[in-house]
Each structure stands twice: as structure tokens, then as C-alpha cells.
Design a protein around this motif. Structure first.
Motif, PDB file in Angstrom:
ATOM      1  N   UNK A 178      36.455 -45.912 -30.171  1.00 23.16           N
ATOM      2  CA  UNK A 178      35.807 -44.574 -30.398  1.00 23.16           C
ATOM      3  C   UNK A 178      36.784 -43.529 -30.114  1.00 23.16           C
ATOM      4  N   UNK A 179      38.110 -43.951 -29.927  1.00 28.78           N
ATOM      5  CA  UNK A 179      39.265 -43.110 -29.720  1.00 28.78           C
ATOM      6  C   UNK A 179      39.470 -42.611 -28.343  1.00 28.78           C
ATOM      7  N   UNK A 180      38.799 -43.367 -27.376  1.00 29.57           N
ATOM      8  CA  UNK A 180      39.216 -43.185 -25.977  1.00 29.57           C
ATOM      9  C   UNK A 180      40.295 -43.930 -25.246  1.00 29.57           C
ATOM     10  N   UNK A 181      40.518 -44.027 -24.047  1.00 35.78           N
ATOM     11  CA  UNK A 181      41.551 -44.607 -23.405  1.00 35.78           C
ATOM     12  C   UNK A 181      40.994 -45.287 -22.346  1.00 35.78           C
ATOM     13  N   UNK A 182      41.859 -46.333 -21.834  1.00 39.83           N
ATOM     14  CA  UNK A 182      41.736 -46.898 -20.405  1.00 39.83           C
ATOM     15  C   UNK A 182      42.858 -47.259 -19.681  1.00 39.83           C
ATOM     16  N   UNK A 183      43.034 -47.342 -18.434  1.00 39.41           N
ATOM     17  CA  UNK A 183      44.340 -47.489 -17.640  1.00 39.41           C
ATOM     18  C   UNK A 183      44.497 -48.897 -17.210  1.00 39.41           C
ATOM     19  N   UNK A 184      45.792 -49.385 -17.134  1.00 38.30           N
ATOM     20  CA  UNK A 184      45.894 -50.680 -16.286  1.00 38.30           C
ATOM     21  C   UNK A 184      46.810 -50.255 -15.143  1.00 38.30           C
ATOM     22  N   UNK A 185      46.438 -50.492 -13.960  1.00 38.31           N
ATOM     23  CA  UNK A 185      47.027 -49.987 -12.896  1.00 38.31           C
ATOM     24  C   UNK A 185      47.339 -51.152 -11.564  1.00 38.31           C
ATOM     25  N   UNK A 189      39.670 -49.146 -14.529  1.00 39.49           N
ATOM     26  CA  UNK A 189      39.324 -48.705 -13.078  1.00 39.49           C
ATOM     27  C   UNK A 189      38.450 -49.916 -12.463  1.00 39.49           C
ATOM     28  N   UNK A 190      38.444 -51.158 -12.878  1.00 41.22           N
ATOM     29  CA  UNK A 190      37.836 -52.339 -12.264  1.00 41.22           C
ATOM     30  C   UNK A 190      38.621 -53.265 -11.747  1.00 41.22           C
ATOM     31  N   UNK A 191      38.681 -53.587 -10.451  1.00 39.33           N
ATOM     32  CA  UNK A 191      39.730 -54.756 -10.070  1.00 39.33           C
ATOM     33  C   UNK A 191      39.615 -55.867 -10.765  1.00 39.33           C
ATOM     34  N   UNK A 192      40.563 -56.380 -10.932  1.00 38.03           N
ATOM     35  CA  UNK A 192      40.581 -57.920 -11.551  1.00 38.03           C
ATOM     36  C   UNK A 192      40.682 -58.908 -10.736  1.00 38.03           C
ATOM     37  N   UNK A 193      39.763 -59.710 -10.392  1.00 39.93           N
ATOM     38  CA  UNK A 193      39.598 -60.900  -9.049  1.00 39.93           C
ATOM     39  C   UNK A 193      40.710 -61.860  -9.697  1.00 39.93           C
ATOM     40  N   UNK A 194      40.799 -62.048 -11.208  1.00 40.47           N
ATOM     41  CA  UNK A 194      41.905 -63.409 -11.387  1.00 40.47           C
ATOM     42  C   UNK A 194      43.242 -62.908 -11.610  1.00 40.47           C
ATOM     43  N   UNK A 195      43.586 -61.748 -11.266  1.00 36.96           N
ATOM     44  CA  UNK A 195      45.039 -61.239 -11.539  1.00 36.96           C
ATOM     45  C   UNK A 195      45.932 -62.256 -10.091  1.00 36.96           C
ATOM     46  N   UNK A 196      47.084 -62.768 -10.559  1.00 35.28           N
ATOM     47  CA  UNK A 196      47.951 -63.097  -9.432  1.00 35.28           C
ATOM     48  C   UNK A 196      48.682 -62.026  -8.920  1.00 35.28           C
ATOM     49  N   UNK A 197      48.665 -62.051  -7.443  1.00 37.18           N
ATOM     50  CA  UNK A 197      49.376 -60.845  -6.593  1.00 37.18           C
ATOM     51  C   UNK A 197      50.578 -61.309  -5.812  1.00 37.18           C
ATOM     52  N   UNK A 198      51.178 -62.425  -5.885  1.00 43.81           N
ATOM     53  CA  UNK A 198      52.253 -63.103  -5.093  1.00 43.81           C
ATOM     54  C   UNK A 198      51.743 -63.123  -3.778  1.00 43.81           C
ATOM     55  N   UNK A 199      52.919 -63.201  -2.975  1.00 47.22           N
ATOM     56  CA  UNK A 199      54.201 -63.208  -3.094  1.00 47.22           C
ATOM     57  C   UNK A 199      54.685 -64.275  -4.000  1.00 47.22           C
ATOM     58  N   UNK A 200      55.874 -64.157  -4.639  1.00 42.10           N
ATOM     59  CA  UNK A 200      56.496 -65.150  -5.486  1.00 42.10           C
ATOM     60  C   UNK A 200      57.922 -65.629  -4.764  1.00 42.10           C
ATOM     61  N   UNK A 201      58.347 -66.726  -4.411  1.00 41.11           N
ATOM     62  CA  UNK A 201      59.633 -67.213  -3.736  1.00 41.11           C
ATOM     63  C   UNK A 201      60.769 -66.870  -4.777  1.00 41.11           C
TER      64      UNK A 201
END
Length: 214
Positions: free
Chosen positions: A180-187, A138-150
Motif C-alpha cells: 500500500x506504499x507504507x513503511x516499517x522499521x527494523x530496530x 515495532x514488534x519484538x522478534x523472539x527468534x533473533x540472536x542477541x549475543x554475546x558472541x566470543x
């Protein structure tokens, strides 16, 4: 025999006079207390099934039968370290979500982990074709590559690295959540212009990615 505990920083031994008869052993026992698991990297194996890690440096020892070493190997209290790589699928129209949950074996504790995200080249070639957002837990990842890619268009077998070995410990609570048996998402969420080439023969899947935990 001299026993002492090392709780952090440096510890030194007081000067010792001669003791015992000729040939007697003087034994030093060092105890190390840690409030967190030893790192998973840099492990060696002293015996089958026994994982160890270098955590101490001993130097300046004098006398016969002593050894100075920068690689004193200390056992992990009988625990076993397992390194695994797990993959989760993320597919959707113009966004997708992968849920990470329930893969830890019984009584296992996750010491550390990183996440990598590989995006299929569906339609990420033009200037207006890119990822608008990437979230982990649920937290934006600033270091992620976003494109576009030629050239990243109509080639779903080709992938682009959105994240490479992103440390989960950099985000507070993620490792504890899994333990603790919980979950997180990657979106992932793409721009509206990503709509030209589906990565599915039966549905409109313009965002397809592999989420790899290691």
C-alpha cells in the motif's frame, strides 16, 4: 470437450463413454482460481518471460494419447515474477533503525519476502555486551540472536547473524503495508556495556547492521 473448475481440494471427472469419430480429440480444460499469489519458490520457465509453477497433479488418465503427470505446469496469467535482494543500512550509538519503504516498482505487488539482519562486531564479546531488543515493524522478534558472541569485538568487518530469512508474512500486515506504499522499521537496541569500539571513524557508532530483504 469437457470443462470444469478446480476451487481447492480434489476434483474428479465423471466416467466418459466413447465420443466422436476415430482419431477425434477429447480436450479437458482445468481452471484454477487463487485468492493469493502463487509462491515465488519452485518456479520454472516454459517460454522466455513466462513464469510458471506446479500447482496441480493429474493421474489415473486412461486411453491412448493421455498422460499422467505430477508436474503439470500452470501459467501465472501473464504476470512476471521478479526476485530481488535489497539492503538497508542501520547505524547508531547504542541503537539503530532502518526504514523499509518505497522500493517496489510501479504496479508491482510484493508476493512474499524475508528479512535478514547482519550485525557488525563492534563490542559484543563480553557477557554484558549483547542486543537487548530487536524489533520489526515495532514488534519484538523472539527468534533473533542477541549475543554475546566470543571474539566479536573491534572487528567491524566481521558480522554475526541476528536474523536469517525471517518471513515477513509471519507478522500480520507487513507485506500489505509495503504493497500500500507504507513503511516499517527494523530496530536494534544494545546493552549499555556496548561502548568500546566504534564502527565509524567520525562518530560513536557501536551498533551497525545490514538489513537485507529478499
Amino acid at each position: 470437450r469437457l470443462n470444469f473448475s478446480l476451487f481447492g481440494g480434489r476434483a474428479s471427472l465423471p466416467p466418459q463413454g466413447a465420443s466422436g469419430a476415430a482419431g477425434a480429440d477429447n480436450v479437458i480444460t482445468i481452471a484454477v482460481l487463487s485468492n493469493r499469489p502463487f509462491p515465488a519458490s519452485g518456479l520454472g520457465t516454459e517460454a522466455p518471460g513466462v513464469e510458471t509453477v506446479s500447482v496441480l497433479t493429474v493421474s489415473g488418465l486412461a486411453g491412448s494419447g493421455t498422460v499422467s503427470t505430477t508436474a503439470l505446469r500452470v501459467g501465472r496469467g501473464g504476470s512476471t515474477t521478479i526476485e530481488e535482494e535489497l539492503e538497508f543500512a542501520c547505524e547508531g550509538f547504542q541503537d539503530c533503525e532502518a526504514t523499509v519503504q518505497g522500493y517496489l516498482p510501479a504496479q508491482a505487488i510484493l508476493a512474499d519476502a524475508s528479512a535478514s539482519v547482519h550485525l557488525a562486531c563492534s563490542d559484543f564479546n563480553a557477557a554484558d555486551e549483547y542486543l537487548e531488543n530487536v524489533w520489526i515493524g515495532g514488534v519484538p522478534v523472539a527468534s533473533a540472536a542477541r549475543g554475546p558472541w566470543p571474539g566479536c569485538e573491534g572487528a567491524c568487518h566481521t558480522e554475526q547473524a541476528v536474523l536469517s530469512s525471517h518471513p515477513l508474512r509471519s507478522q500480520a500486515g507487513l507485506v500489505a503495508t509495503l504493497n500500500s506504499g507504507g513503511a516499517f522499521s527494523v530496530r536494534l537496541q544494545a546493552s549499555e556495556a556496548v561502548n568500546g569500539h566504534s564502527c565509524s571513524g567520525t562518530a560513536a557508532v557501536f551498533v551497525r547492521a545490514r538489513v537485507v530483504l529478499s
